[in-house]
Structures are given as structure tokens and as C-alpha cells.
Design a protein around this motif. Structure first.
Motif, PDB file in Angstrom:
ATOM      1  N   LYS A 171       4.899  -0.819   1.271  1.00 29.14           N
ATOM      2  CA  LYS A 171       4.283  -2.017   1.841  1.00 29.14           C
ATOM      3  C   LYS A 171       4.543  -2.114   3.336  1.00 29.14           C
ATOM      4  CE  LYS A 171       4.081  -7.047   1.311  1.00 29.14           C
ATOM      5  NZ  LYS A 171       4.602  -8.220   0.561  1.00 29.14           N
ATOM      6  N   GLU A 172       5.791  -1.842   3.756  1.00 32.38           N
ATOM      7  CA  GLU A 172       6.153  -1.976   5.170  1.00 32.38           C
ATOM      8  C   GLU A 172       5.563  -0.864   6.031  1.00 32.38           C
ATOM      9  OE1 GLU A 172      10.404  -2.114   5.131  1.00 32.38           O
ATOM     10  OE2 GLU A 172      10.472  -4.249   4.563  1.00 32.38           O
ATOM     11  N   SER A 173       5.326   0.296   5.455  1.00 33.38           N
ATOM     12  CA  SER A 173       4.789   1.420   6.227  1.00 33.38           C
ATOM     13  C   SER A 173       3.272   1.521   6.165  1.00 33.38           C
ATOM     14  CB  SER A 173       5.386   2.736   5.724  1.00 33.38           C
ATOM     15  OG  SER A 173       4.953   3.009   4.397  1.00 33.38           O
ATOM     16  N   SER A 174       2.666   0.911   5.130  1.00 33.80           N
ATOM     17  CA  SER A 174       1.215   1.030   4.878  1.00 33.80           C
ATOM     18  C   SER A 174       0.803   2.479   4.619  1.00 33.80           C
ATOM     19  CB  SER A 174       0.403   0.466   6.044  1.00 33.80           C
ATOM     20  OG  SER A 174       0.679  -0.906   6.222  1.00 33.80           O
ATOM     21  N   LEU A 175       1.749   3.290   4.142  1.00 29.43           N
ATOM     22  CA  LEU A 175       1.461   4.680   3.804  1.00 29.43           C
ATOM     23  C   LEU A 175       0.968   4.759   2.365  1.00 29.43           C
ATOM     24  CD1 LEU A 175       1.699   7.642   4.841  1.00 29.43           C
ATOM     25  CD2 LEU A 175       4.010   7.676   3.903  1.00 29.43           C
ATOM     26  N   ASN A 176       0.017   5.659   2.119  1.00 29.83           N
ATOM     27  CA  ASN A 176      -0.502   5.837   0.770  1.00 29.83           C
ATOM     28  C   ASN A 176       0.491   6.627  -0.084  1.00 29.83           C
ATOM     29  OD1 ASN A 176      -3.045   4.564   1.109  1.00 29.83           O
ATOM     30  ND2 ASN A 176      -3.822   6.373   2.162  1.00 29.83           N
ATOM     31  N   PHE A 177       1.115   5.965  -1.049  1.00 30.90           N
ATOM     32  CA  PHE A 177       1.934   6.634  -2.052  1.00 30.90           C
ATOM     33  C   PHE A 177       1.075   6.834  -3.298  1.00 30.90           C
ATOM     34  CE2 PHE A 177       6.470   4.933  -0.873  1.00 30.90           C
ATOM     35  CZ  PHE A 177       6.315   5.442   0.411  1.00 30.90           C
ATOM     36  N   ILE A 178       1.215   7.992  -3.957  1.00 33.75           N
ATOM     37  CA  ILE A 178       0.597   8.143  -5.275  1.00 33.75           C
ATOM     38  C   ILE A 178       1.593   8.796  -6.223  1.00 33.75           C
ATOM     39  CG2 ILE A 178      -1.789   8.287  -4.434  1.00 33.75           C
ATOM     40  CD1 ILE A 178      -1.702  11.290  -5.088  1.00 33.75           C
ATOM     41  N   SER A 179       1.501   8.418  -7.481  1.00 33.34           N
ATOM     42  CA  SER A 179       2.315   9.014  -8.534  1.00 33.34           C
ATOM     43  C   SER A 179       1.562   8.825  -9.844  1.00 33.34           C
ATOM     44  CB  SER A 179       3.693   8.349  -8.598  1.00 33.34           C
ATOM     45  OG  SER A 179       4.525   9.015  -9.511  1.00 33.34           O
ATOM     46  N   SER A 180       1.079   9.926 -10.381  1.00 27.55           N
ATOM     47  CA  SER A 180       0.157   9.843 -11.510  1.00 27.55           C
ATOM     48  C   SER A 180       0.840   9.690 -12.857  1.00 27.55           C
ATOM     49  CB  SER A 180      -0.731  11.094 -11.544  1.00 27.55           C
ATOM     50  OG  SER A 180      -1.417  11.255 -10.324  1.00 27.55           O
ATOM     51  N   ASN A 181       2.086  10.176 -12.986  1.00 29.51           N
ATOM     52  CA  ASN A 181       2.727  10.168 -14.311  1.00 29.51           C
ATOM     53  C   ASN A 181       4.068   9.431 -14.322  1.00 29.51           C
ATOM     54  OD1 ASN A 181       4.067  12.203 -12.833  1.00 29.51           O
ATOM     55  ND2 ASN A 181       4.575  13.349 -14.686  1.00 29.51           N
ATOM     56  N   VAL A 182       4.296   8.563 -13.344  1.00 28.09           N
ATOM     57  CA  VAL A 182       5.536   7.773 -13.293  1.00 28.09           C
ATOM     58  C   VAL A 182       5.247   6.348 -13.747  1.00 28.09           C
ATOM     59  CG1 VAL A 182       7.278   6.756 -11.767  1.00 28.09           C
ATOM     60  CG2 VAL A 182       6.627   9.159 -11.505  1.00 28.09           C
ATOM     61  N   GLN A 183       6.046   5.894 -14.695  1.00 25.71           N
ATOM     62  CA  GLN A 183       5.940   4.519 -15.194  1.00 25.71           C
ATOM     63  C   GLN A 183       7.301   3.826 -15.086  1.00 25.71           C
ATOM     64  OE1 GLN A 183       4.595   5.427 -19.240  1.00 25.71           O
ATOM     65  NE2 GLN A 183       2.594   4.555 -18.761  1.00 25.71           N
ATOM     66  N   ASP A 184       7.253   2.486 -15.098  1.00 29.87           N
ATOM     67  CA  ASP A 184       8.507   1.754 -15.245  1.00 29.87           C
ATOM     68  C   ASP A 184       8.794   1.576 -16.739  1.00 29.87           C
ATOM     69  OD1 ASP A 184       6.928  -0.351 -16.170  1.00 29.87           O
ATOM     70  OD2 ASP A 184       6.937  -1.405 -14.256  1.00 29.87           O
ATOM     71  N   LYS A 185       9.889   0.916 -17.069  1.00 32.99           N
ATOM     72  CA  LYS A 185      10.292   0.798 -18.474  1.00 32.99           C
ATOM     73  C   LYS A 185       9.340  -0.059 -19.295  1.00 32.99           C
ATOM     74  CE  LYS A 185      14.414   1.360 -19.831  1.00 32.99           C
ATOM     75  NZ  LYS A 185      15.821   1.210 -20.261  1.00 32.99           N
TER      76      LYS A 185
END
Length: 373
Positions: A148-162
Motif C-alpha cells: 500500500k505504501e509503495s504502490s508496487l504491484n505484488f502478485i501471489s497466485s497460490n498463497v492464502q491466509d488461514k
């Protein structure tokens, strides 16, 4: 007198013209380079930075440094036409002890450095950062805050939270010249110390998302992989024909190479980055139409032929013929030896980030050397 004035004027004009010609010939603009045509994609790639932001102190190979990488990426972006993607395959934000094969538990300093890296990469117009299993030890809330602070595009296709939610976008679509390129990112569950993170099966994730991207008009798919290069290669090779990955950018924590690997009889390519941000990868693909059926490299074809000739020469006189014959048979049956019709051409390797990248004014793209083997 008037004739003398005319002669002097002519001589003056000639001198000015000669000076101007010499000046513009001897002082070419530093932004000049060979302009790429349409139907060309250039991928600048980074991975496995592991929180490093300064150059390697080794005198043998004093490469690296985040600012050098940023200067290099900006110079290449400003000098090449066609589609350009600048991607980071992950494991870039925090340190990892490769000797002990364990992540450091990130403290306040590591979190601040990770945030700074993300902000600088956003300023450099990095298109996307894949979240690796090492990065995940920052915790999902911390990574979301950095994003949010960097406005950089993060992607992660197979990571979930609990709870089963996906905390980051699962893919990114970029468009150049009315062509859509899709990017997905899959991580391994190795070295993840955060118990609030769930890693879904990467193969199932790829099979799920490739049709989703195709439905949105994507004909070229890039996979950012935070797995070992051999595992990523095995997954891509085992995919059914209708689930196609064009290019894999791998973030392998224990293996690096400047070579671009030719997978699945030329239907896919794999590039694997070096460690600690010492190099910036560059892969160029020129194609006639999409989707691409096969990739081909004239340099690699010649290298394959040269190696076959070398092995055939040494085979009769070697004591242990088994290994020589095994490599020879593999090259003859699994490597590319001729250019297929309508194949897309590729070329690439790694750019050593040396002192010539310290400031943008010193960079001349014509002098950049690509390391490939």
C-alpha cells in the motif's frame, strides 16, 4: 574586394558545415540504440535479491546494487521500442541464510529495508513483484502495508491466509500494441516459517489460472516461480498441451545460471536469476504472431552443434564413454538443431551491474554485455 568577401564567406560557411558534421558524428546521443520493431517483447528480470541493496564487495565481481539496477532498467526502458516488462520473481525483500538454509526472523531494520526496496522499485516502474516464500516471513499484514505504501504491484497466485482468502492479486495483465501479456506467480512451501500462510499446490493453481487469462484475451503467459529451477521446469513440462506457459522466470535460492533454458521441445523458456541483485536479466522475444508455437535461438543452435561435434571427437578416445555418449544422445534427441518454420526467436542472458551503471549519464546501451552460456 567583393570577390574576396564572397570567397571568405564561402570558406566560413564550409568550416561551419564541417564542424557541425564532425560534432554530431563524434557526439552521438546516449539515448541512441537499435529500435525494436513491433511484435517484440523485452523482459527485464530480477529475483533472489534477498534484501541486498549494495554492490558485492568481492573485487573479482563487484556487481550489484539496487540503484545500479534502477539506472539500468530506466536506460533500457527509455531506449527500446516495443513491449517492455520489468519483473521481479521474488525472494527479494528480506535476507536468507543460504548456508543454514533458513530465513532470518525479520526485525524492525529488515522491515524498513523491505519497504525501502519496494518504494524504489515502484519509482523505477517495476511492473510486478512476485511474493516468495522467504518474503512471506515478513507476515501477510506487513507485506500488505508495504504494498500500500509503495504502490508496487505484488502478485501471489497460490498463497492464502488461514481463512482461505487470497491476500494479494493472483495475476497481472499488461497490454502493448493491443497484445495482452499475463503474469502469474507461484511459490513453494519450503522455508516458510509463518504459520498463518497456506501454500496451494502450484500445478493446480497454474491449471486454474491459465484458462482464466486466456478468457481475457491473453496469448502470452509469464510464470514467476519461487521454486527450484528443476521443479519449475518439471511442472511446466508436465502441463497438458492446452495449459501453456511461455516464459518462466525462476527465483531459485540455491542455483543460478545465465543460460536461457529451452523446455518442452521449445514450447517454453526458463530463465533463472543470480543471487543478491548482482545482475539484471534481459530476455528478448521476437514473434510473427501469437500464440507462439515454438521458440528458437540461433546462438543456442550453434552452441548445440558445436558441443555435439566436440563430443563426437572425444568419444572414441575417452575411457568412460557412458557419460559422453549420454550427453551426446540427449543433445541429438532433445536439443534444437534447426530453426523451425514460423518459430519466435529469442536471445538473452544476464547484465553484470558494474560501476558503469552508477549514474544514468554513464550508461551506453551499445556497450552493455550480456553474459550467456
Amino acid at each position: 574586394m567583393s570577390k574576396i568577401k564572397i570567397i571568405i564567406s564561402c570558406v566560413f560557411i564550409i568550416c561551419i558545415t564541417v564542424f557541425a558534421v564532425k560534432f554530431f558524428k563524434s557526439s552521438p546521443s546516449k539515448t541512441t540504440s537499435s529500435t525494436l520493431q513491433k511484435n517484440t517483447l523485452t523482459i527485464l528480470y530480477q529475483a533472489t535479491r534477498l534484501g541486498s541493496t549494495v554492490k558485492n564487495s568481492c573485487t573479482y565481481a563487484p556487481y550489484g546494487g539496487l540503484l545500479r539496477e534502477i539506472n539500468a532498467s530506466k536506460a533500457i526502458r527509455s531506449n527500446l521500442a516495443g513491449g517492455i516488462l520489468y519483473v521481479d520473481a521474488g525472494n527479494s525483500l528480506i535476507p536468507f541464510n543460504r548456508d543454514k538454509r533458513a530465513s532470518n526472523i525479520p526485525g524492525k531494520k529488515e522491515i524498513e529495508v523491505a519497504g525501502w526496496i519496494a518504494k524504489e522499485l515502484a519509482e523505477a516502474k517495476l511492473d510486478v513483484l512476485g511474493i516468495g516464500q522467504v518474503d512471506l516471513n515478513l507476515s501477510i499484514p506487513t507485506l500488505q502495508k508495504i504494498q500500500k505504501e509503495s504502490s508496487l504491484n505484488f502478485i501471489s497466485s497460490n498463497v492464502q491466509d488461514k481463512k482461505g482468502a487470497y491476500p494479494f492479486p493472483r495475476y497481472l495483465i499488461k497490454e502493448f500494441d493491443e497484445v495482452k501479456f499475463g503474469i502469474i506467480s507461484v511459490s513453494s512451501d519450503k522455508h516458510v516459517q509463518n504459520k498463518n500462510v497456506v501454500i496451494k499446490d502450484p500445478t493446480s493453481t497454474i491449471k486454474e489460472l491459465v484458462p482464466t487469462l486466456k478468457d481475457q484475451g491473453v496469448n502470452f503467459i509469464i510464470l514467476l516461480s519461487q521454486m527450484s529451477a528443476d521443479v519449475a521446469s518439471s511442472i511446466v513440462t508436465s502441463l497438458p498441451e492446452d495449459i501453456r506457459i511461455d516464459v518462466v522466470i525462476s527465483s531459485d535460492l540455491f542455483f543460478s545460471t545465465s543460460r536461457i533454458f529451452w523446455l518442452k521441445q521449445g514450447t517454453s523458456l526458463l530463465a533463472n536469476q543470480d543471487f543478491f541483485g548482482a545482475y539484471l536479466g534481459k530476455l528478448q522475444v521476437k514473434y510473427n504472431s501469437l500464440p507462439i508455437s515454438l521458440f528458437s535461438s540461433t546462438k543456442q543452435i550453434q552452441a548445440n552443434k558445436d558441443r555435439i561435434k566436440q563430443l563426437e571427437t572425444i568419444l572414441p578416445n575417452t575411457k568412460n564413454q557412458v557419460f559422453v555418449k549420454k550427453e551426446l544422445d540427449y543433445l541429438k534427441t532433445h536439443s534444437q538443431l534447426d530453426i523451425p518454420e514460423n518459430a519466435a526467436s529469442y536471445d538473452g542472458g544476464l547484465i553484470g551491474l558494474d560501476s558503469s551503471f552508477d549514474t544514468p549519464d554513464t550508461i551506453n546501451l551499445n556497450d552493455i554485455k550480456i553474459i550467456n552460456n
